[in-house]
Design a protein around this motif. Sequence first.
Motif, mmCIF file in Angstrom:
data_model
loop_
_atom_site.group_PDB
_atom_site.id
_atom_site.type_symbol
_atom_site.label_atom_id
_atom_site.label_comp_id
_atom_site.label_asym_id
_atom_site.label_seq_id
_atom_site.Cartn_x
_atom_site.Cartn_y
_atom_site.Cartn_z
ATOM 1 N N LEU A 8 -67.354 13.985 8.149
ATOM 2 C CA LEU A 8 -68.597 12.211 7.485
ATOM 3 C C LEU A 8 -67.176 11.075 7.810
ATOM 4 O O LEU A 8 -66.202 11.184 8.231
ATOM 5 C CB LEU A 8 -67.679 13.032 5.579
ATOM 6 C CG LEU A 8 -68.425 14.246 4.874
ATOM 7 C CD1 LEU A 8 -67.627 14.015 3.627
ATOM 8 C CD2 LEU A 8 -69.485 14.668 4.899
ATOM 9 N N TYR A 9 -68.782 9.975 7.778
ATOM 10 C CA TYR A 9 -68.147 8.694 7.963
ATOM 11 C C TYR A 9 -68.780 8.381 7.002
ATOM 12 O O TYR A 9 -70.074 8.329 6.360
ATOM 13 C CB TYR A 9 -68.731 8.813 9.040
ATOM 14 C CG TYR A 9 -68.773 9.789 10.479
ATOM 15 C CD1 TYR A 9 -67.643 10.032 10.756
ATOM 16 C CD2 TYR A 9 -70.382 10.793 10.510
ATOM 17 C CE1 TYR A 9 -68.081 10.668 12.508
ATOM 18 C CE2 TYR A 9 -69.724 11.850 12.063
ATOM 19 C CZ TYR A 9 -68.792 11.545 11.984
ATOM 20 O OH TYR A 9 -68.961 12.955 13.550
ATOM 21 N N PHE A 10 -67.782 7.317 6.489
ATOM 22 C CA PHE A 10 -68.049 6.075 5.594
ATOM 23 C C PHE A 10 -67.995 4.614 5.847
ATOM 24 O O PHE A 10 -67.581 4.206 6.811
ATOM 25 C CB PHE A 10 -67.436 6.023 4.572
ATOM 26 C CG PHE A 10 -66.932 7.275 3.818
ATOM 27 C CD1 PHE A 10 -68.308 7.829 2.825
ATOM 28 C CD2 PHE A 10 -66.566 8.835 4.282
ATOM 29 C CE1 PHE A 10 -67.853 9.116 1.755
ATOM 30 C CE2 PHE A 10 -66.475 9.833 3.681
ATOM 31 C CZ PHE A 10 -67.603 10.103 1.877
ATOM 32 N N ARG A 14 -70.416 4.551 9.591
ATOM 33 C CA ARG A 14 -71.166 5.703 9.280
ATOM 34 C C ARG A 14 -72.200 4.496 10.212
ATOM 35 O O ARG A 14 -73.108 5.127 10.927
ATOM 36 C CB ARG A 14 -71.660 5.480 8.082
ATOM 37 C CG ARG A 14 -72.968 6.148 7.812
ATOM 38 C CD ARG A 14 -73.574 6.535 6.278
ATOM 39 N NE ARG A 14 -73.500 5.096 5.851
ATOM 40 C CZ ARG A 14 -72.014 5.353 4.467
ATOM 41 N NH1 ARG A 14 -72.191 5.969 3.609
ATOM 42 N NH2 ARG A 14 -72.296 3.517 3.521
ATOM 43 N N GLU A 15 -71.955 3.194 10.197
ATOM 44 C CA GLU A 15 -73.249 2.754 10.767
ATOM 45 C C GLU A 15 -72.706 2.864 12.145
ATOM 46 O O GLU A 15 -73.855 2.242 13.115
ATOM 47 C CB GLU A 15 -73.237 1.504 10.542
ATOM 48 C CG GLU A 15 -73.285 0.658 8.648
ATOM 49 C CD GLU A 15 -73.172 -0.200 8.398
ATOM 50 O OE1 GLU A 15 -72.692 -1.444 9.666
ATOM 51 O OE2 GLU A 15 -72.579 -0.674 6.653
ATOM 52 N N ARG A 19 -74.919 7.836 11.891
ATOM 53 C CA ARG A 19 -74.969 8.868 11.179
ATOM 54 C C ARG A 19 -73.781 9.283 9.636
ATOM 55 O O ARG A 19 -73.133 8.535 9.591
ATOM 56 C CB ARG A 19 -75.182 10.401 11.606
ATOM 57 C CG ARG A 19 -74.381 10.912 11.775
ATOM 58 C CD ARG A 19 -73.892 12.157 12.815
ATOM 59 N NE ARG A 19 -74.424 12.023 13.943
ATOM 60 C CZ ARG A 19 -74.336 12.566 14.885
ATOM 61 N NH1 ARG A 19 -74.242 14.054 15.231
ATOM 62 N NH2 ARG A 19 -75.198 12.428 15.714
ATOM 63 N N ALA A 20 -73.895 9.694 8.655
ATOM 64 C CA ALA A 20 -73.615 10.147 7.427
ATOM 65 C C ALA A 20 -72.460 11.054 7.160
ATOM 66 O O ALA A 20 -71.591 11.241 7.482
ATOM 67 C CB ALA A 20 -74.339 9.832 6.261
ATOM 68 N N ASN A 21 -72.835 11.781 8.455
ATOM 69 C CA ASN A 21 -72.330 13.535 8.299
ATOM 70 C C ASN A 21 -72.747 14.411 9.845
ATOM 71 O O ASN A 21 -74.352 14.083 9.362
ATOM 72 C CB ASN A 21 -71.639 14.127 6.870
ATOM 73 C CG ASN A 21 -73.690 14.060 6.857
ATOM 74 O OD1 ASN A 21 -74.420 15.259 7.536
ATOM 75 N ND2 ASN A 21 -74.646 13.432 5.346
ATOM 76 N N GLU A 22 -72.162 15.232 9.238
ATOM 77 C CA GLU A 22 -72.686 16.392 10.263
ATOM 78 C C GLU A 22 -71.795 16.854 10.195
ATOM 79 O O GLU A 22 -70.889 17.254 9.698
ATOM 80 C CB GLU A 22 -72.780 15.635 12.245
ATOM 81 C CG GLU A 22 -71.055 15.554 11.860
ATOM 82 C CD GLU A 22 -71.322 14.798 14.159
ATOM 83 O OE1 GLU A 22 -71.953 15.568 14.757
ATOM 84 O OE2 GLU A 22 -70.939 14.131 14.103
ATOM 85 N N ALA A 78 -63.036 13.477 6.304
ATOM 86 C CA ALA A 78 -63.464 12.448 6.757
ATOM 87 C C ALA A 78 -63.092 11.340 7.192
ATOM 88 O O ALA A 78 -61.963 11.016 7.276
ATOM 89 C CB ALA A 78 -64.116 12.396 4.840
ATOM 90 N N PHE A 80 -62.976 6.805 7.667
ATOM 91 C CA PHE A 80 -63.287 5.297 7.029
ATOM 92 C C PHE A 80 -62.733 4.385 6.903
ATOM 93 O O PHE A 80 -61.028 5.153 7.447
ATOM 94 C CB PHE A 80 -63.404 6.125 4.831
ATOM 95 C CG PHE A 80 -61.930 6.589 4.264
ATOM 96 C CD1 PHE A 80 -60.783 5.530 4.577
ATOM 97 C CD2 PHE A 80 -61.820 7.873 4.919
ATOM 98 C CE1 PHE A 80 -59.669 6.243 3.811
ATOM 99 C CE2 PHE A 80 -61.220 8.474 3.815
ATOM 100 C CZ PHE A 80 -59.977 7.972 3.770
#
Length: 86
Positions: A8-10, A14-15, A19-22, A78, A80
């Motif tokens: 997960l990327y926060f 994410r920007e 993407r938000a996740n994979e 995750a 962040f």
Amino acid sequence: MMMTLRVLYFASLREAVGRANEELTLPEGVGTVGQLRDFLAARGEGWDALAQGRNVRAARNQRMARAEEGIEAGDEIAFFPPVTGG
């Protein structure tokens, strides 16, 4: 042995990575949170937001994780930026 996990990327990460996740199957030799971070950062432009030296935090299965912490198949990792508050 190959392992699959969820990443997960926060927030700004994410920007940066777009993407938000994979779901990700890791190559051999990637067995810690730090090695995963290096593997992802090596993807190139945008992904360098995860490079060592950047201020990025990580959590493994919703608990803060250090770079040397091992990862296992099925984990949720995750990434962040640090959160500041007032």
